[in-house]
Design an enzyme around this catalytic site. Structure first.
Site, PDB file in Angstrom:
ATOM      1  N   GLY A   1      -2.516   7.486   1.509  1.00  0.00           N
ATOM      2  CA  GLY A   1      -1.077   7.273   1.467  1.00  0.00           C
ATOM      3  C   GLY A   1      -0.350   8.467   0.894  1.00  0.00           C
ATOM      4  N   PHE A   2       0.932   8.286   0.642  1.00  0.00           N
ATOM      5  CA  PHE A   2       1.801   9.370   0.202  1.00  0.00           C
ATOM      6  C   PHE A   2       1.324   9.978  -1.114  1.00  0.00           C
ATOM      7  CE2 PHE A   2       6.141  10.211  -1.874  1.00  0.00           C
ATOM      8  CZ  PHE A   2       6.091  11.554  -1.564  1.00  0.00           C
TER       9      PHE A   2
ATOM     10  N   LYS B   1       5.450  -5.989  -6.924  1.00  0.00           N
ATOM     11  CA  LYS B   1       4.808  -4.916  -7.689  1.00  0.00           C
ATOM     12  C   LYS B   1       4.823  -5.219  -9.179  1.00  0.00           C
ATOM     13  CE  LYS B   1       5.038  -0.582  -6.779  1.00  0.00           C
ATOM     14  NZ  LYS B   1       3.667  -0.305  -6.323  1.00  0.00           N
TER      15      LYS B   1
END
Length: 581
Positions: A17-18, A163
């Protein structure tokens, strides 16, 4: 090549991912780790640009490996973690939707599975990448906020809510079965490979939304370059070894330590990609009200957004101050940025050069995606002005038309008197400009070219042809009226003329003023919310048709027969005949 037996294994979930990509590269460059990249991406093959990268060389030497893992599968998670001493958890690279259950299972249940696997496999350390958004309630500014800030009772954003739950699970799991944990809260992460912030800004610039500043434009915000976030994770892991008591079970805000005005940062990104910086300010309250209305329309028309982050939440982030204190991260995990904000912006804009305004891809996309209202306005200068594509030209035209509106309708004079004074003023200006010398105190006076007052033969011929066609059409209409018996033509002419008479006698000033405002707002709003407006129009037309049918059923048969057009409405004709029988 033999692998050093002293190297320890770490696992990076979301390693493709990023943020995960930068963390993997940083861990490999340290030379102390065997890195296991675990990700939920469909394909873990390296990009062509990574053929000779640090990661490809590490995979060839055995210092790195990739494995596809669905974090919802406990067996896959356990297999990926076995033999590791440290686990870094980033969100898996998956395209989120507004499906709450799917997001919950991936983020919250995924974290729970990772924690359980870490405890079973005797993993010593777990570092979770959270977000500074978990302390933002959407309605209050945050000035230099620290880790004592509580999470709000109600979140404005679904992903932030989830989250926050995952972060809580990680912190609660600290010091259970030998596992120590901590969480990092980076704020507004950006950098090369970003699939959220920078693409979002570019899309808004292409659609025209990025021309507007929401709120005062003075709100401050923290931004964090992605490489600094990766560096912070390495610092946290080292601190869990050397200073475990002051780090374990704690959270730390991570920023670039360079608070900046939110809209100044947006301007730097857009200007770096060739777009114009936002200029026009809109009240945040008004924008939120309009978005709430649009959201209500979507719900009524059953247009569901597939994005988990609501537009209202984006407006709140863009109009509120959100700065955070990183002194705890500096003191306890030894964090300090390795890339400055200015350098980070430069590296980011260079990496997104394919999205710049000058690129051929952008030109092709703009051509292919011509909106309906752009086609309606002809796609020329008028469209550019009314759709606010050239702010200076649009504002100049609006100001000129407003002054004309004031001159003819609001100044208290008659129309003829206003026209005469305007002609007198124009005459005086033209004569004075002609008398003035070409240079006054060093300033050159530009003469108006005589060609500006000339009209080409082609324009004159076209004008005369159009006037002749218009005259012939009116003559044809008058002949139909004079023949009698054509009630459709009569009503088509009489009703508009009657309303025109009412407007001219009662509320001409109001109508012209409203038309002026709507001309510079309605086209622009329609272009931004084309689908919603079309859906609303369809619902209104359906309602009108149903009301018409209901009305026709309750009218007497002779009146229905008189009003219906048998050629244009065959259904009504059949209904009329049935009714007369």
């Amino acid at each position: 090549m033999a692998i050093d037996e002293n190297l320890k294994t770490c696992v990076v979930f979301g390693g493709r991912g990023f943020i995960g990509r930068f963390l993997v590269l940083r861990l490999l460059k340290l030379g102390k780790w065997i890195v296991r990249v675990a990700d939920s991406a469909q394909s873990l093959q390296l990009d062509p640009s990574e053929d000779r990268s640090v990661l490809s060389e590490a995979i060839s030497s055995g210092r790195a490996s990739c494995c596809a893992v669905d974090v919802r599968d406990k067996a896959q998670v356990r297999k990926a973690i076995e033999g590791a001493s440290v686990v870094f958890y980033m969100d898996p690279t998956i395209t989120y939707t507004n499906d709450f259950y799917l997001c919950y299972m991936i983020i919250v249940q995924g974290v729970r599975n990772v924690i359980n696997a870490c405890q079973e496999c005797k993993v010593k350390r777990l570092i979770y990448n959270s977000s500074a958004d978990v302390v933002f309630d959407g309605s209050h500014d945050i000035y230099n906020g620290d880790e004592s800030l509580p999470c709000p009772w109600k979140f404005e954003d679904m992903l932030t809510d989830i989250k926050a739950q995952a972060e809580g699970l990680v912190l609660i799991a600290n010091n259970i079965d030998g596992l120590v944990t901590c969480a990092l809260r980076p704020c507004n992460v950006f950098g090369p490979g970003d699939k959220q912030l920078v693409p979002f800004l570019v899309n808004k610039a292409k659609s025209g939304h990025a021309k507007f500043v929401i709120g005062s434009g003075e709100n401050m915000s923290d931004f964090t370059y992605v490489e600094n976030v990766a560096h912070a994770h390495v610092c946290a892991e080292e601190a869990l070894v050397s200073r475990m008591v002051s780090v374990a079970g704690k959270v730390f805000f991570i920023t670039n330590l360079e608070p900046v005005k939110f809209w100044e940062f947006v301007s730097l990104i857009l200007e770096g990609l060739g777009y114009q910086r936002p200029l026009f300010k809109l009240p945040a309250g008004m924008v939120l009200y309009v978005l709430s209305l649009v959201e209500w329309m979507r719900d009524k028309l059953d247009f569901r957004s597939n994005h988990p982050v609501s537009a209202q939440y984006v407006v709140q982030i863009a109009s509120r101050t959100r700065t955070f204190n990183c002194s705890a991260a500096q003191k306890h995990i030894g964090y300090s940025p390795v890339v400055s904000l200015e350098e980070g912006v430069t590296l980011t804009t260079e990496s997104f050069s394919q999205l710049s305004q000058d690129s051929s891809v952008m030109a092709l996309r703009d051509f292919d995606e011509q909106s309906k209202v752009d086609k309606l306005l002809g796609g020329g200068k008028v469209a550019d002005i009314l759709l606010w594509r050239d702010e200076k030209k649009t504002f100049t035209c609006f100001l000129a038309l407003f002054l004309m509106f004031y001159w003819f309708f609001l100044c208290g004079r008659t129309f003829i008197s206003s026209a005469a004074k305007l002609l007198l003023l124009v005459t005086a200006i033209l004569s004075g400009q002609g008398i003035l010398p070409t240079n006054i105190f060093g300033f050159s006076i530009q003469r108006i070219s005589l060609s500006c007052f000339e009209i080409s033969d082609t324009v004159v011929n076209d004008l005369i042809t159009n006037m002749a066609n218009l005259w012939n059409n009116w003559i044809h209409m008058i002949r139909l009226l004079a023949g009698g018996g054509d009630w459709n033509t009569f009503f088509k002419v009489a009703i508009p003329l009657y309303f025109l008479k009412l407007i001219l006698s009662q509320c001409l000033t109001l109508v012209v003023g409203v038309a002026l405002v709507l001309a510079f707002t309605s086209f622009f709003v329609y272009e931004q919310y084309e689908e919603e407006m079309d859906g609303l129009a369809e619902v209104l037309f359906d309602s009108i048709k149903k009301s018409k049918r209901l009305l026709m059923r309750n009218l007497p048969a002779p009146l229905v027969s008189f009003l219906c057009n048998r050629d244009a409405l065959p259904d009504d004709e059949g209904f009329t005949m049935a009714k007369s029988q």
